[in-house]
Design an enzyme around this catalytic site. Structure first.
Site: not given
Length: 492
Positions: A338, A435
């Site tokens: 991310c 994630h």
């Protein structure tokens, strides 16, 4: 499932980090085991650890964990208000799963919209309670912050609305347990005091019978029963809510293990991405901002960040960026998740001032990608195929940036909706927005393969491991808490 109806139960604290979220998870599992249909609830959460619901909305990770313990999908009604700090003075406010803007702490706590927020959280609780029972509520911080109580939407005002049997949790390992418990109860109003049904002493080291005299003293002082004395434990692994728990993970490299250094960014988010790796017997995973320790790792992971530009500038100024670059140059592994993926790229632009006043910074330049931060947040649960794998993996996206690859695309994963994710430069250099990607066994094996001759022999199953932990936690609570008194207090 049993048809018996139980009142809600609420766990509040003498302060922060006393174990409320873990104990609430344990009770979610106990009620599930006993044939009820429990669901967790926390009106307002402040955390950089968040999760995405099946319908693509955002909530605090702690309530997602508690929902998992309860055996149900998570929903934003379980955590209607989430505050995600973007700086020391400001937070992004997420209401019913969607960002509604940034506010300073002063604006958030002093403005009139607290009335509207309290209305919103009561509505969320009411919706939840029509489908589940008992609701397991969690408070925030201390219940005796006198200057904040009249604007509180999380603790005893919520308990009163829910009609919850409320239990005070105190961490004896911090010291001062008599003062904190007695002071907390003494500062309650008569109406608040009527909500309290008992006290749980948490993190007791040694034989709990040694506290029998202290237990009676607390009961005499407060007029409340001490319903349990929970031991301090290190052998049950439940995801922690906040980065306070990261302090126990500031370890260092060790011989004979695959050393994985997670960069300790100031605005690090979703550190639960690495729980699967941390439990792997082949791995020594540690969090660090020490360039020397980073240099000893075989694998360096740059995690997510709530303020990517500020964290990028910080690691350039404190020697961490050079340490990461040296690891990469030496042929070892560097990956980013991310915000860490964005940091690995060539540039990060913020034309809409999503994160602050700085409009562009150079990244580490390890991946041929450029990121432009966007005002609209992407929140999705995903299924994906990692590289050429035939296995289906699961993860979730939470990001406010769009990243483009220069030249030919070489994705880390192909999502089930046909989109490509991430940039795969080579086996030891890649970044992804997903994630939870490192909860998937084939991704873990790919990551560890260059550093372990038996990398393909692992039989570790993370989902089975988590189920075992919830059951162990439930057993521990049953052994040290008077469950008969708990159930009596929940009968209408």
């Amino acid at each position: 499932m049993t048809n018996k109806k139980l009142k809600p139960i609420m766990f509040v604290g003498t302060g922060s980090d006393v174990g409320k979220s873990v104990i609430a998870a344990g009770f979610c599992r106990i009620f599930k085991q006993d044939g009820y249909y429990p669901a967790p609830f926390k009106a307002q959460n402040m955390s950089l650890n968040s999760f995405v619901t099946p319908d693509g909305l955002e909530l605090g990770r702690a309530q997602a964990v508690q929902a998992e313990a309860a055996g149900i999908p998570c929903h934003t009604d379980m955590n209607p208000v989430l505050l995600k700090p973007t700086s020391d003075k400001s937070s992004q406010v997420v209401l019913n799963g969607k960002p509604v803007g940034n506010q300073s702490a002063y604006e958030y706590f002093m403005a009139n919209d607290r009335r509207e927020l309290f209305f919103a959280v009561k509505e969320a609780f009411d919706r939840l309670s029509t489908n589940f029972g008992p609701i397991v509520l969690e408070g925030a911080g201390s219940i005796s912050e006198l200057n904040l109580k009249h604007r509180d939407i999380t603790n005893l005002r919520m308990a009163a609305h829910a009609g919850a049997a409320t239990y005070l949790i105190a961490d004896i390992d911090k010291g001062g347990v008599f003062g904190s418990v007695y002071g907390t109860i003494s500062l309650l109003t008569e109406q608040e005091r009527a909500l309290m049904k008992g006290i749980i002493i948490n993190k007791f080291r040694g034989d709990g019978r040694l506290f029998e005299e202290g237990k009676k003293m607390l009961e005499d002082l407060t007029g409340l029963p001490v319903v349990g004395i929970l031991p301090y434990f290190r052998d049950i692994h439940i995801e922690e809510e906040d980065s306070v728990s990261l302090e126990s993970k500031f370890k260092s490299s060790v011989e004979g293990k695959i050393n994985i250094a997670v960069i300790l960014l100031k605005r690090l988010s979703n550190f639960t991405d690495f729980d699967r790796l941390e439990q792997d017997p082949r791995v020594n995973l540690f969090y660090t901002n020490d360039p020397a320790e980073i240099g000893k790792a075989q694998i360096v992971i740059i995690p997510g960040s709530k303020n990517t530009i500020a964290d990028m500038l910080a690691i350039k100024n404190n020697g961490i960026a050079k340490a990461i670059y040296d690891v990469h140059k030496s042929g070892r592994t560097v990956i980013g998740i991310c915000g860490g993926y964005q940091i690995m790229g060539e540039t990060i632009e913020d034309p809409h001032h999503v994160e602050g006043e700085i409009e562009q910074v150079p990244g580490l330049g390890l991946l041929p990608v450029q990121t432009v931060l966007q005002s609209v947040k992407t929140t999705l649960q995903c299924e994906f195929a990692f590289r050429e794998s035939a296995e289906t993996g699961v993860g979730y996206e939470i990001h406010m940036g769009e990243t483009k690859i220069s030249g030919q695309e070489s994705p880390v994963a192909v999502l089930s909706d046909g989109r490509n994710d991430g940039c795969f430069l080579n086996d030891k250099t890649w970044g992804s927005y997903l994630h939870g990607i490192l909860d998937n066994e084939n991704v873990v094996e790919h990551l560890l393969a260059p550093y372990h001759s038996d990398a393909k022999t692992s039989t570790f199953n993370f989902q089975d491991f988590k189920e075992e932990q919830y059951n162990k936690l439930a057993d521990l609570i049953r052994s040290h808490v008077n469950m008969e008194m708990i159930y009596d207090s929940l009968k209408n």
